[in-house]
Design a protein around this motif. Structure first.
Motif, PDB file in Angstrom:
ATOM      1  N   TYR A   1       2.125   2.060  -3.544  1.00 10.90           N
ATOM      2  CA  TYR A   1       1.118   2.687  -4.408  1.00 10.90           C
ATOM      3  C   TYR A   1       0.833   4.122  -3.982  1.00 10.90           C
ATOM      4  CZ  TYR A   1       0.282  -1.893  -6.483  1.00 10.90           C
ATOM      5  OH  TYR A   1       0.422  -3.089  -7.141  1.00 10.90           O
ATOM      6  N   GLU A   2       0.879   4.397  -2.694  1.00  2.00           N
ATOM      7  CA  GLU A   2       0.719   5.774  -2.229  1.00  2.00           C
ATOM      8  C   GLU A   2       1.870   6.649  -2.708  1.00  2.00           C
ATOM      9  OE1 GLU A   2       0.447   5.186   1.957  1.00  2.00           O
ATOM     10  OE2 GLU A   2      -1.556   4.269   1.841  1.00  2.00           O
TER      11      GLU A   2
ATOM     12  N   THR B   1      -7.538   4.673 -10.765  1.00  2.00           N
ATOM     13  CA  THR B   1      -8.601   3.911 -11.417  1.00  2.00           C
ATOM     14  C   THR B   1      -7.950   2.904 -12.353  1.00  2.00           C
ATOM     15  OG1 THR B   1     -10.166   5.745 -11.340  1.00  2.00           O
ATOM     16  CG2 THR B   1     -10.602   3.999 -12.944  1.00  2.00           C
TER      17      THR B   1
ATOM     18  N   PRO C   1       0.811  -1.220   0.000  1.00  2.00           N
ATOM     19  CA  PRO C   1       0.000   0.000   0.000  1.00  2.00           C
ATOM     20  C   PRO C   1       0.849   1.277   0.000  1.00  2.00           C
ATOM     21  CG  PRO C   1      -0.894  -1.588   1.565  1.00  2.00           C
ATOM     22  CD  PRO C   1       0.426  -2.135   1.101  1.00  2.00           C
TER      23      PRO C   1
ATOM     24  N   GLY D   1      -7.752  -3.200  -5.380  1.00  2.00           N
ATOM     25  CA  GLY D   1      -8.243  -2.491  -4.205  1.00  2.00           C
ATOM     26  C   GLY D   1      -7.225  -1.535  -3.627  1.00  2.00           C
ATOM     27  N   LEU D   2      -5.957  -1.948  -3.599  1.00  2.00           N
ATOM     28  CA  LEU D   2      -4.909  -1.084  -3.060  1.00  2.00           C
ATOM     29  C   LEU D   2      -4.640   0.109  -3.970  1.00  2.00           C
ATOM     30  CD1 LEU D   2      -2.364  -3.717  -1.694  1.00  2.00           C
ATOM     31  CD2 LEU D   2      -3.987  -2.332  -0.392  1.00  2.00           C
TER      32      LEU D   2
ATOM     33  N   ARG E   1      -6.907  -7.881  -4.897  1.00  2.00           N
ATOM     34  CA  ARG E   1      -6.250  -7.140  -3.822  1.00  2.00           C
ATOM     35  C   ARG E   1      -5.422  -5.992  -4.388  1.00  2.00           C
ATOM     36  NH1 ARG E   1      -2.314  -9.604   0.894  1.00  2.00           N
ATOM     37  NH2 ARG E   1      -2.267  -7.739   2.202  1.00  2.00           N
TER      38      ARG E   1
ATOM     39  N   GLU F   1      -6.855   1.503  -5.978  1.00  2.00           N
ATOM     40  CA  GLU F   1      -8.003   2.395  -5.828  1.00  2.00           C
ATOM     41  C   GLU F   1      -7.912   3.182  -4.526  1.00  2.00           C
ATOM     42  OE1 GLU F   1     -11.280  -0.252  -6.255  1.00  2.00           O
ATOM     43  OE2 GLU F   1     -11.275  -0.138  -8.458  1.00  2.00           O
ATOM     44  N   ALA F   2      -7.460   2.529  -3.463  1.00  2.00           N
ATOM     45  CA  ALA F   2      -7.323   3.216  -2.178  1.00  2.00           C
ATOM     46  C   ALA F   2      -6.286   4.332  -2.252  1.00  2.00           C
ATOM     47  CB  ALA F   2      -6.942   2.211  -1.091  1.00  2.00           C
ATOM     48  N   ALA F   3      -5.310   4.186  -3.149  1.00  2.00           N
ATOM     49  CA  ALA F   3      -4.272   5.206  -3.321  1.00  2.00           C
ATOM     50  C   ALA F   3      -4.691   6.306  -4.291  1.00  2.00           C
ATOM     51  CB  ALA F   3      -2.982   4.555  -3.814  1.00  2.00           C
ATOM     52  N   GLY F   4      -5.886   6.190  -4.877  1.00  2.00           N
ATOM     53  CA  GLY F   4      -6.376   7.242  -5.755  1.00  2.00           C
ATOM     54  C   GLY F   4      -6.342   6.922  -7.235  1.00  2.00           C
TER      55      GLY F   4
END
Length: 223
Positions: free
Chosen positions: A128-129, A184, A125, A176-177, A173, A179-182
């Motif tokens: 990706y951030e 698409t 995560p 999802g990670l 997974r 997408e959580a970082a912004g």
């Protein structure tokens, strides 16, 4: 060991493995399937600088990109980064994808070919951030993941006498990670990976093909 200790041990093993196997890995990856993926990355990303995150010796992605875009390369392995700096002099650093040494919003695209699959799952995560942080709005990330989750170790990878570890997340997974970082996710491509398999060449296939062993994910940072 605590989970943090396990992660540090895995990272150090991966770094040493790529240091020791630099020449072997370069020979095995020669003639890979990156060209079609790079063409898509070039066409999808806005104008601007491209980061090759986990660039290896620089020949498979950094070199083709450097001919037409400003680039930067980063690799965890000192030996790999040294080799890549011969491909793109002054534009490659040894560094960590969980703490990229670049300013916010400085890249139009980030490519991570077969590199995130070595990052401990608990740190993915953060990777990706970091990609989202260094990309400008609308920028594109291209990353490798698995068709399903898998973690393991090979104590004699590529018959080169050095160990290697992987912590591969599956598509759901990984999506999802991202997408959580912004991001698409807008396209997924399958790959048959011939690395280390005599007589087998790497090639791209449909993401839902039974032949697909790993996946390349294209994701765009939301504006």
């Amino acid at each position: 060991m605590t989970s943090d200790d396990d992660g540090l041990a895995q990272r150090e093993l991966v770094r040493r493995g790529y240091d020791e196997l630099a020449e072997t890995y370069a020979a095995e990856r020669e003639g890979n399937e990156n060209d079609a993926l790079l063409d898509r990355l070039r066409s999808d990303a806005p104008p601007g600088r491209v980061l090759d995150a986990g660039c290896g010796d620089g020949t498979s992605a950094l070199s083709p990109l450097a001919g037409e875009r400003p680039v930067a390369g980063l690799d965890f392995s000192r030996e790999q980064a040294t080799r890549a700096n011969e491909v793109a002099p002054g534009r490659v650093v040894q560094g960590d994808m969980t703490a990229l040494p670049f300013a916010d919003g400085t890249f139009a695209a980030v490519g991570a070919f077969y590199s995130i699959i070595h990052v401990p799952a608990g740190e993915t995560p953060t990777v990706y951030e970091e990609f989202a942080r260094v990309l400008s709005p609308g920028g594109v990330a291209l990353v490798t993941t698995g068709t399903e989750g898998w973690a393991g170790r090979n104590d004699d990878w590529l018959a080169g006498g050095a160990p290697m570890e992987w912590d591969i997340l599956g598509l759901d997974r990984s999506t999802g990670l991202l997408e959580a970082a912004g991001f698409t996710v807008y396209e997924t491509v399958g790959v048959v990976d011939g690395l280390g398999q005599d007589g087998k060449t790497s090639r791209l296939v449909a993401a839902d093909s039974d032949e697909a062993e790993k996946l390349f994910i294209f994701a765009r940072l939301e504006s």
